[in-house]
Design an enzyme around this catalytic site. Structure first.
Site, PDB file in Angstrom:
ATOM      1  N   ASP A  76      62.989  49.949  43.067  1.00 34.65           N
ATOM      2  CA  ASP A  76      63.195  50.498  44.416  1.00 34.65           C
ATOM      3  C   ASP A  76      62.049  51.473  44.687  1.00 34.65           C
ATOM      4  O   ASP A  76      60.954  51.053  45.044  1.00 34.65           O
ATOM      5  CB  ASP A  76      64.580  51.150  44.461  1.00 34.65           C
ATOM      6  CG  ASP A  76      64.962  51.666  45.833  1.00 34.65           C
ATOM      7  OD1 ASP A  76      64.213  51.430  46.783  1.00 34.65           O
ATOM      8  OD2 ASP A  76      66.024  52.310  45.964  1.00 34.65           O
ATOM      9  N   GLU A 130      64.091  45.266  33.846  1.00 37.51           N
ATOM     10  CA  GLU A 130      64.838  46.104  34.796  1.00 37.51           C
ATOM     11  C   GLU A 130      65.508  45.209  35.839  1.00 37.51           C
ATOM     12  O   GLU A 130      65.040  44.099  36.106  1.00 37.51           O
ATOM     13  CB  GLU A 130      63.845  47.089  35.439  1.00 37.51           C
ATOM     14  CG  GLU A 130      64.391  47.999  36.513  1.00 37.51           C
ATOM     15  CD  GLU A 130      65.444  48.979  36.033  1.00 37.51           C
ATOM     16  OE1 GLU A 130      66.483  48.532  35.515  1.00 37.51           O
ATOM     17  OE2 GLU A 130      65.264  50.204  36.226  1.00 37.51           O
ATOM     18  N   ASP A 131      66.599  45.696  36.399  1.00 37.35           N
ATOM     19  CA  ASP A 131      67.274  44.904  37.435  1.00 37.35           C
ATOM     20  C   ASP A 131      66.541  44.974  38.763  1.00 37.35           C
ATOM     21  O   ASP A 131      66.308  43.961  39.412  1.00 37.35           O
ATOM     22  CB  ASP A 131      68.744  45.369  37.591  1.00 37.35           C
ATOM     23  CG  ASP A 131      68.885  46.888  37.747  1.00 37.35           C
ATOM     24  OD1 ASP A 131      67.857  47.599  37.798  1.00 37.35           O
ATOM     25  OD2 ASP A 131      70.031  47.368  37.817  1.00 37.35           O
ATOM     26  N   ASP A 147      75.477  47.275  40.180  1.00 36.28           N
ATOM     27  CA  ASP A 147      76.798  47.774  40.558  1.00 36.28           C
ATOM     28  C   ASP A 147      76.772  48.627  41.809  1.00 36.28           C
ATOM     29  O   ASP A 147      75.720  49.100  42.239  1.00 36.28           O
ATOM     30  CB  ASP A 147      77.365  48.650  39.431  1.00 36.28           C
ATOM     31  CG  ASP A 147      76.728  50.035  39.417  1.00 36.28           C
ATOM     32  OD1 ASP A 147      75.476  50.114  39.454  1.00 36.28           O
ATOM     33  OD2 ASP A 147      77.454  51.041  39.385  1.00 36.28           O
ATOM     34  N   PHE A 151      71.143  47.737  50.052  1.00 38.47           N
ATOM     35  CA  PHE A 151      71.751  48.070  48.767  1.00 38.47           C
ATOM     36  C   PHE A 151      72.464  46.831  48.255  1.00 38.47           C
ATOM     37  O   PHE A 151      73.333  46.280  48.912  1.00 38.47           O
ATOM     38  CB  PHE A 151      72.729  49.245  48.880  1.00 38.47           C
ATOM     39  CG  PHE A 151      73.082  49.785  47.524  1.00 38.47           C
ATOM     40  CD1 PHE A 151      72.239  50.663  46.865  1.00 38.47           C
ATOM     41  CD2 PHE A 151      74.245  49.376  46.879  1.00 38.47           C
ATOM     42  CE1 PHE A 151      72.541  51.130  45.589  1.00 38.47           C
ATOM     43  CE2 PHE A 151      74.549  49.832  45.598  1.00 38.47           C
ATOM     44  CZ  PHE A 151      73.700  50.711  44.964  1.00 38.47           C
ATOM     45  N   VAL A 152      72.027  46.362  47.072  1.00 39.42           N
ATOM     46  CA  VAL A 152      72.543  45.084  46.574  1.00 39.42           C
ATOM     47  C   VAL A 152      73.364  45.265  45.297  1.00 39.42           C
ATOM     48  O   VAL A 152      73.173  46.226  44.543  1.00 39.42           O
ATOM     49  CB  VAL A 152      71.387  44.080  46.304  1.00 39.42           C
ATOM     50  CG1 VAL A 152      70.738  43.666  47.616  1.00 39.42           C
ATOM     51  CG2 VAL A 152      70.352  44.646  45.336  1.00 39.42           C
ATOM     52  N   LYS A 171      62.336  45.866  45.914  1.00 37.04           N
ATOM     53  CA  LYS A 171      62.623  46.151  47.328  1.00 37.04           C
ATOM     54  C   LYS A 171      61.309  46.328  48.074  1.00 37.04           C
ATOM     55  O   LYS A 171      60.507  47.202  47.732  1.00 37.04           O
ATOM     56  CB  LYS A 171      63.460  47.425  47.455  1.00 37.04           C
ATOM     57  CG  LYS A 171      64.922  47.139  47.354  1.00 37.04           C
ATOM     58  CD  LYS A 171      65.737  48.330  47.781  1.00 37.04           C
ATOM     59  CE  LYS A 171      67.137  48.164  47.255  1.00 37.04           C
ATOM     60  NZ  LYS A 171      67.964  49.347  47.487  1.00 37.04           N
ATOM     61  N   ARG A 189      79.384  44.190  38.909  1.00 41.56           N
ATOM     62  CA  ARG A 189      78.329  43.744  37.990  1.00 41.56           C
ATOM     63  C   ARG A 189      78.522  42.297  37.538  1.00 41.56           C
ATOM     64  O   ARG A 189      77.579  41.629  37.159  1.00 41.56           O
ATOM     65  CB  ARG A 189      78.321  44.622  36.725  1.00 41.56           C
ATOM     66  CG  ARG A 189      77.851  46.046  36.958  1.00 41.56           C
ATOM     67  CD  ARG A 189      77.572  46.711  35.610  1.00 41.56           C
ATOM     68  NE  ARG A 189      77.547  48.162  35.688  1.00 41.56           N
ATOM     69  CZ  ARG A 189      76.493  48.888  36.035  1.00 41.56           C
ATOM     70  NH1 ARG A 189      75.375  48.299  36.365  1.00 41.56           N
ATOM     71  NH2 ARG A 189      76.556  50.200  36.067  1.00 41.56           N
ATOM     72  N   GLY A 230      72.226  48.126  34.391  1.00 37.88           N
ATOM     73  CA  GLY A 230      72.003  47.048  35.356  1.00 37.88           C
ATOM     74  C   GLY A 230      71.322  45.797  34.834  1.00 37.88           C
ATOM     75  O   GLY A 230      71.566  44.699  35.315  1.00 37.88           O
TER      76      GLY A 230
HETATM   77  P1  5GP Z   1      64.055  53.481  41.513  1.00 37.54           P
HETATM   78  O1  5GP Z   1      63.798  54.531  40.483  1.00 37.54           O
HETATM   79  O2  5GP Z   1      63.064  52.331  41.469  1.00 37.54           O
HETATM   80  O3  5GP Z   1      64.180  54.051  42.886  1.00 37.54           O
HETATM   81  O4  5GP Z   1      65.495  52.912  41.259  1.00 37.54           O
HETATM   82  C1  5GP Z   1      65.788  52.173  40.192  1.00 37.54           C
HETATM   83  C2  5GP Z   1      67.262  52.204  39.920  1.00 37.54           C
HETATM   84  O5  5GP Z   1      68.046  52.556  41.060  1.00 37.54           O
HETATM   85  C3  5GP Z   1      67.700  50.815  39.542  1.00 37.54           C
HETATM   86  O6  5GP Z   1      67.568  50.597  38.158  1.00 37.54           O
HETATM   87  C4  5GP Z   1      69.135  50.811  39.990  1.00 37.54           C
HETATM   88  O7  5GP Z   1      69.945  51.369  38.986  1.00 37.54           O
HETATM   89  C5  5GP Z   1      69.165  51.735  41.175  1.00 37.54           C
HETATM   90  N1  5GP Z   1      69.073  50.971  42.440  1.00 37.54           N
HETATM   91  C6  5GP Z   1      68.067  50.997  43.336  1.00 37.54           C
HETATM   92  N2  5GP Z   1      68.328  50.170  44.354  1.00 37.54           N
HETATM   93  C7  5GP Z   1      69.533  49.619  44.092  1.00 37.54           C
HETATM   94  C8  5GP Z   1      70.347  48.656  44.779  1.00 37.54           C
HETATM   95  O8  5GP Z   1      70.041  48.137  45.857  1.00 37.54           O
HETATM   96  N3  5GP Z   1      71.521  48.321  44.180  1.00 37.54           N
HETATM   97  C9  5GP Z   1      71.932  48.863  42.994  1.00 37.54           C
HETATM   98  N4  5GP Z   1      73.092  48.448  42.521  1.00 37.54           N
HETATM   99  N5  5GP Z   1      71.192  49.758  42.327  1.00 37.54           N
HETATM  100  C10 5GP Z   1      70.010  50.129  42.872  1.00 37.54           C
END
Ligand code: 5GP
Length: 185
Positions: free
Chosen positions: A110, A106-107, A166, A159-160, A138, A172, A51
């Protein structure tokens, strides 16, 4: 959204949350801060695949100090739009990070479970410092205590996709960030 029909035949894109122009301005702002904060240092940027690849490539090209780049690839087990918290390293770094100044790119943040796992894992390798630079956070979703030093935008719990992010491997390459219509999935 009609213009996006060619890249979104199923019509999953609901609305544009962050425009290309807004992203460009923010990336320049973050690059300027990092350039100032890391004067005299040679940070190692670690992009979290897949991402972060678009964000990382735009960001580093605006940074005006010496730097190096590496990548890690992680996967989390769980449903398509939810993180389970169990993270697996698919591709590790190519080099030793002892005494290096690390900037994890990081993208999206969450739950924070992915970055928490990575920060803990990399800290054990004795870098000089570790900071996080994430394009998106988020709002109110973090389940662990994690404080990124550099944040692009705080977004609502949607969810973006786009700008590296993606859904099922798609979207992407879009220049803006869009919310997906999860009812259609
Ligand atoms: P976390 O571990 O913080 O819950 O999630 C991180 C990963 O979940 C991100 O690097 C991404 O790959 C995925 N992710 C979480 N939210 C989103 C979202 O809204 N869109 C997308 N495309 N990926 C997400």
């Amino acid at each position: 959204m009609a213009l996006l029909k060619a890249v979104d035949p199923k019509g999953l894109l609901k609305k544009e949350l962050i425009t290309e122009e807004e992203i460009k301005t923010k990336v320049e702002e973050l690059a300027e801060r990092i350039t100032i904060d890391y004067q005299g240092k040679k940070p190692l940027f670690i992009g979290i695949l897949k991402g972060a690849f678009v964000f990382l490539s735009d960001l580093v090209r605006k940074i005006e100090i010496p730097l190096e780049i590496d990548f890690m690839s992680v996967s989390s087990y769980g449903k398509a739009t939810q993180t389970s918290g169990v993270v697996k390293i698919e591709k590790d770094l190519d080099r030793d990070i002892r005494n290096r100044h690390i900037i994890l790119v990081e993208d999206i943040l969450d739950t924070g479970l992915t970055l928490k796992y990575l920060v803990d894992t990399l800290s054990a390798r004795n870098p000089a410092s570790i900071e996080i630079c994430t394009l998106l956070v988020k709002e109110g979703k973090q389940r662990v205590n994690i404080e990124p030093k550099y944040v692009g935008f705080t977004i609502p719990d949607e969810f973006v996709v786009g700008y590296g992010l993606d859904f099922a491997g798609m979207y992407r390459h879009l220049n803006s960030i869009y919310a997906i219509d999860t009812d259609k999935i």
